[in-house]
Design an enzyme around this catalytic site. Sequence first.
Site, PDB file in Angstrom:
ATOM      1  N   SER A  20       0.849  -1.190   0.000  1.00 26.38           N
ATOM      2  CA  SER A  20       0.000   0.000   0.000  1.00 26.38           C
ATOM      3  C   SER A  20       0.880   1.233   0.000  1.00 26.38           C
ATOM      4  CB  SER A  20      -0.878  -0.005   1.233  1.00 26.38           C
ATOM      5  OG  SER A  20      -0.063  -0.020   2.378  1.00 26.38           O
ATOM      6  N   ARG A  21       0.254   2.335  -0.295  1.00 29.87           N
ATOM      7  CA  ARG A  21       0.906   3.608  -0.039  1.00 29.87           C
ATOM      8  C   ARG A  21       0.707   3.906   1.450  1.00 29.87           C
ATOM      9  NH1 ARG A  21       2.328   5.554  -4.922  1.00 29.87           N
ATOM     10  NH2 ARG A  21       1.060   4.970  -6.706  1.00 29.87           N
ATOM     11  N   ALA A  22       1.384   4.925   1.949  1.00 27.26           N
ATOM     12  CA  ALA A  22       1.287   5.282   3.358  1.00 27.26           C
ATOM     13  C   ALA A  22      -0.164   5.524   3.762  1.00 27.26           C
ATOM     14  CB  ALA A  22       2.101   6.533   3.623  1.00 27.26           C
ATOM     15  N   THR A  52      -1.109   6.355   7.539  1.00 24.84           N
ATOM     16  CA  THR A  52      -0.880   7.474   8.456  1.00 24.84           C
ATOM     17  C   THR A  52       0.620   7.690   8.635  1.00 24.84           C
ATOM     18  OG1 THR A  52      -1.009   5.968  10.323  1.00 24.84           O
ATOM     19  CG2 THR A  52      -3.045   7.031   9.652  1.00 24.84           C
ATOM     20  N   SER A  53       1.445   7.011   7.863  1.00 22.19           N
ATOM     21  CA  SER A  53       2.904   7.081   8.014  1.00 22.19           C
ATOM     22  C   SER A  53       3.520   7.952   6.927  1.00 22.19           C
ATOM     23  CB  SER A  53       3.481   5.671   7.942  1.00 22.19           C
ATOM     24  OG  SER A  53       3.427   5.199   6.610  1.00 22.19           O
ATOM     25  N   THR A  90       5.601   0.971   1.485  1.00 23.38           N
ATOM     26  CA  THR A  90       6.546   0.325   0.579  1.00 23.38           C
ATOM     27  C   THR A  90       6.320   0.798  -0.859  1.00 23.38           C
ATOM     28  OG1 THR A  90       6.863  -1.607   1.979  1.00 23.38           O
ATOM     29  CG2 THR A  90       7.243  -1.909  -0.370  1.00 23.38           C
ATOM     30  N   ASP A 111      -6.610   4.302  12.119  1.00 31.36           N
ATOM     31  CA  ASP A 111      -7.134   3.020  11.682  1.00 31.36           C
ATOM     32  C   ASP A 111      -7.354   2.188  12.948  1.00 31.36           C
ATOM     33  OD1 ASP A 111      -4.564   2.302  12.349  1.00 31.36           O
ATOM     34  OD2 ASP A 111      -3.927   1.880  10.319  1.00 31.36           O
TER      35      ASP A 111
END
Lengths: 507, 507
Positions: free
Chosen positions: A208-210, A212-213, A217, A270
Site C-alpha cells: 500500500s501507499r502510506a 498514516t505514516s 513500501t 485506523d
Amino acid sequence: MTRAAHQDADVLRLKRLGIDTYQELVVFMARSSPVCRSEGWAAQSRIQVTLDRRSIVATLNVTTDGLLAPDEISLSEAAWTTLGANSGDLVRLSHAPPLESLSSLRAKVYGERLDAGAIGAIVRDIVAGRYADLELAAFVTAFAQSAVDVDEATALARAMIDAGDRLYWGRSPIVDKHCVGGLPGNRTSMIVVPIVACAGLTIPKTSSRAITSPAGTADAMETIAPVDLDLAAMRRVVEREGACIAWGGRVRLAPADDIIIGVEQALDFDSPVQLVASILSKKASAGSTHIVIDMPIGPTAKVRSPAAADSLDALIRTVGAGLGLALRVVRTDGTQPVGRGIGPSLEARDVLRVLRLANDAPRDLRERALRLAGDVLEIGDAVPSGRGISRAREILESGQALHKFEAICAAQGGMREPKRAPLTHVVAATRRGQISGIDNRRLARLAKLAGAPRAPTAGIELHARLHDSVRAGDPLLTIHAEAPGELEYARGYLAANPQLVSVDETL
Amino acid sequence: MTRAAHQDADVLRLKRLGIDTYQELVVFMARSSPVCRSEGWAAQSRIQVTLDRRSIVATLNVTTDGLLAPDEISLSEAAWTTLGANSGDLVRLSHAPPLESLSSLRAKVYGERLDAGAIGAIVRDIVAGRYADLELAAFVTAFAQSAVDVDEATALARAMIDAGDRLYWGRSPIVDKHCVGGLPGNRTSMIVVPIVACAGLTIPKTSSRAITSPAGTADAMETIAPVDLDLAAMRRVVEREGACIAWGGRVRLAPADDIIIGVEQALDFDSPVQLVASILSKKASAGSTHIVIDMPIGPTAKVRSPAAADSLDALIRTVGAGLGLALRVVRTDGTQPVGRGIGPSLEARDVLRVLRLANDAPRDLRERALRLAGDVLEIGDAVPSGRGISRAREILESGQALHKFEAICAAQGGMREPKRAPLTHVVAATRRGQISGIDNRRLARLAKLAGAPRAPTAGIELHARLHDSVRAGDPLLTIHAEAPGELEYARGYLAANPQLVSVDETL
C-alpha cells in the site's frame, strides 16, 4: 422504484471545471437549473449520474454565480475518472436509490453484531462508490470500535476479497510478508522479496501507499521503479522473476481497502479490525497462501505493548485461519526507527545500500530483513526449519539479491536512482549526553510535515540511534523538503517538540 | 508554532465562484498557484484562511482548468459567511494548526473514556469550525457507541452549554417542554406554549429544525410566523408575552448542537447520548429550570420499547440532575402519527385547527397537548398537583390560548396562514378491512421523499387511523409535493412499500 427513477431522469451536458476534491465524488449543478427545482435537490443531495450504462452516485454542490448554465453540470475530478466521462457528454440524472446497507451500518454504530450478509452488502456498496465520504467516515469509525468481534472481522476481510479481483497462480505455496506498521523506515520488503525469489519461491508482493505514516513500501519503491502495474503487467513480472513489488491499488485486489484507507488517511486513524482485514484481504486476493507478519512492538510503535501484540496476534491468526491462510507472526523491536531515512526516497536509498552491500548500509535494516526473509523461506518450505536466516544471508552477500532486485525493477518498467531533496536543514544536539528516547510518532509527524509521502524526496534522516553518545553540535537529524513552506513548518514543529529525540545528560 | 505559521502566511485575493457545499468550509485554489506549490498543499489539505483578525480552517479543493488565477482563491458559500468575507478581500493562508482534540476523539473511537476536559476541548474546536466534515462524522459515530457513559454524556451536555451563549431571565421557574421525537405530526409545543404562558409561566421555547424527521417544531412554526430570532428579539418577545416559539439555531445557544445535527442529518442517524446532550444543553442554555419531556413509545417510534424508554429515561434524569435541572419524563403512545398532517405546513394547519377549536381539529393532538401542558403547569407550580390538565383545557376552550398564540406570532414578526402544496396525489385502500398498522418510519421517509421539510408544504396527510374500518376506494393518505420529481419519487417509494399502512381483512 426503478421505473420511477427512470421517469425522473433528466439529461444535461457535462462541462469540465477542473475541481479536485480528492476521492469524493461531487456533482456541480446551477441553482437555476430546472432539474434542480423539479427534483427538489439542494446542496448535499445524493444524485445518481448515468452515462450510457455506467452510473455513479455523487454529492451535489450547487453553484449560484453563473459558473454553470442551467443545462450544464460538472463533476469533481474523481467523478470524471470513475464515470469515464468527457466534457460535452450527455448524462442522465436521477435520485440516488435508497442505500439499504446504511441500516446495517447504523446498527453497527449502535453496537449491534452484523452477520456476513450485512457486511458483504456494505462492502459491495462501498466498492460501487455509493457511500458518501461522511458515510465512509462513519463506517471507519464504527468498525474501529472495540465491540467488533472476530467473526465480523473475518466477514469484513472476506467481503473485501469478494468485492474485487483475485489472482490465482496455479501453484503453492505463494508466499508474502507484511509489516503491521508504525515503525518509520521499516522497508524490509524491498530486501526480503528479492532474497525469497532467489530461493525459488513465488512472492507477488503488493503493497500500500502510506496510510498514516510518512511512506509505504509502494511510495518508497516508486522512487526506484514503476509500481503502478495492472493485473496483466503484474502477472508478467511475477512469471518472469518469481516476484514483484507493486502498488496494490491499481490491480483491483480488495479495492474496498483503498477507498477505506483514503478516509482513514484523512482521519489519521485506523483500527485492529480494519488493519487485519486490510492486510489479509490484500494478501488472499493476491493469491498468497503462506504469510509472515512483522509486528514491531514499542511504546511509540503501532503496537505499543506485549498485551496489545497478543490481542492483535490472536485476531490475525483467527481471521487468517478463517480465510484458510498459513501465517507466522514475528514480533520485532519497535523502539526506534529502522535504518536512517524516513520518507520515500530516503528509505529507498537505505534499501539500495543494503542490497549493494555498501559499507554505510544500515545494519539494523539488514538484520531485520534477513530475519524476516529467513522466516518466509521457512514457512514456504524452501529451507528446513532453523536454516532460514543463514540461507537469506548467503543470498544477500553473494550479490544475487541485488541482481534479482534489479531484474524485478527492469521487469516493472526500469530502474532509476532515488532523487535527493533540494532543501535540507540539519538539527544538532544542544548538549552532550546519551540518546535516551526517540518518539516514532512525532518523528513520523515531522517527516509528514516536511512533505512525505506526497513529496517523495522529503522526510527525515536520523544521524543518531538509541544509546548513542553525542556532543553538543553533533547532528541529530536532517530535515529534507521540496518546498520552503514545508521545511519551515517542520522546523516550527520541531522547535515546539524538542523531546522528539531525548538526550540524557547522565554521561 | 505561531511564529512559523506566520512566516508561512501568503496573501491572495478572494473571488466568488458561488459554490454551495452545505455546511462544509472549503477553500478553492489553482494548482498553478505558487502558494500551493511552496506550501505543499494538495486536495483535502486543511488550510487556515485569515481575514483581518478572523480565521477559519477549510478543506482544500484544487482547481486545474483556469477557474482561478494563480493569485486568486475562492470559498464555499458557508466559508464566505463564516469568515465574513467579500469578493476582492485579501486573505492570508497558512497551514491549519494541529488539532490536539483529535487525539481525544481517536481515543473515544477506540472505546476509551474521556474526561470533561477532553470533551470540552473537542466541543470548543467543533464550535470554532476546526473540524472537517469527515472528523465530525467520526465524532457523531464515536459518541453514538454504547460505550459512552453518563459522566461523558453529562460532560458533553455541559461542554455544549459552555461553548455558546446562555440566557438568564432573573426569575424562576423558567419552564419548557420537549419531545424526544420519532413520532410524525407530534406538534404539541405550539399548543402547550400559549396555554402555559396564559397561566403566567415563562416559557422561552427554542426548538430545532428536523434532524431525521419530516418536520421539527421550528419548521412547522415557520410556516406561520418568523422563527429566525436573534437573542435580543427573542428576549423582547418573551418579556412581552411570557413565551416564544423560536428556532434555536440563530441564537447561539449550544451552537455545537446545530453543527452536529447537520452531520447527523446527512448520516440519517442520532444516538441516545447525543439526543440527551442536544435536548438538555439547548434547554439549559435557554435558561430553563423545569422541563417536561414527552417520550412517545411504539414499535416504529424513536423509543421502541418500555426497556428502551427506561434506559433513555435514566440517562435524561442523570444528565439533567448533573446540570441542575428539574425534569418530568412523560411516556406517551407512539404507535401512530399524531394529528393528520406530516410535514411543516400540514402539521401547522393541524395546530391551528386545535387552537381555533375547529370541529375538524385532530382530537389526539389536542388531548396530548392538554396532558403535556398540564404537566408543565404542575412542574412549574402554577397549579396544585393533579389539576394541570383541567386548567389547561379551560385555557384552550376559553380561546385564551389562541389569543396568546396570535400575540406570540405578532411579537415574532407577524402571523400568516400556512400555504398548501401545488401537487397532491391521493392513495386509496385497495380492499376493505381494518387499519392494523402504520409504520412511522416509512411514513416519515415517504414525507421526506415528497420534499419535507425543505419544501414546507410537502408531506403526507393521513386519512385513516389505527383500527379504523375502510372500504376499497376510501382514501388512506394524500401525498403533497412542490416538485413533480418529488411527487413521483414518493409514489415510487409507496408502490415499493405497500405495507406502510396495513389493512387487515379480518372484518
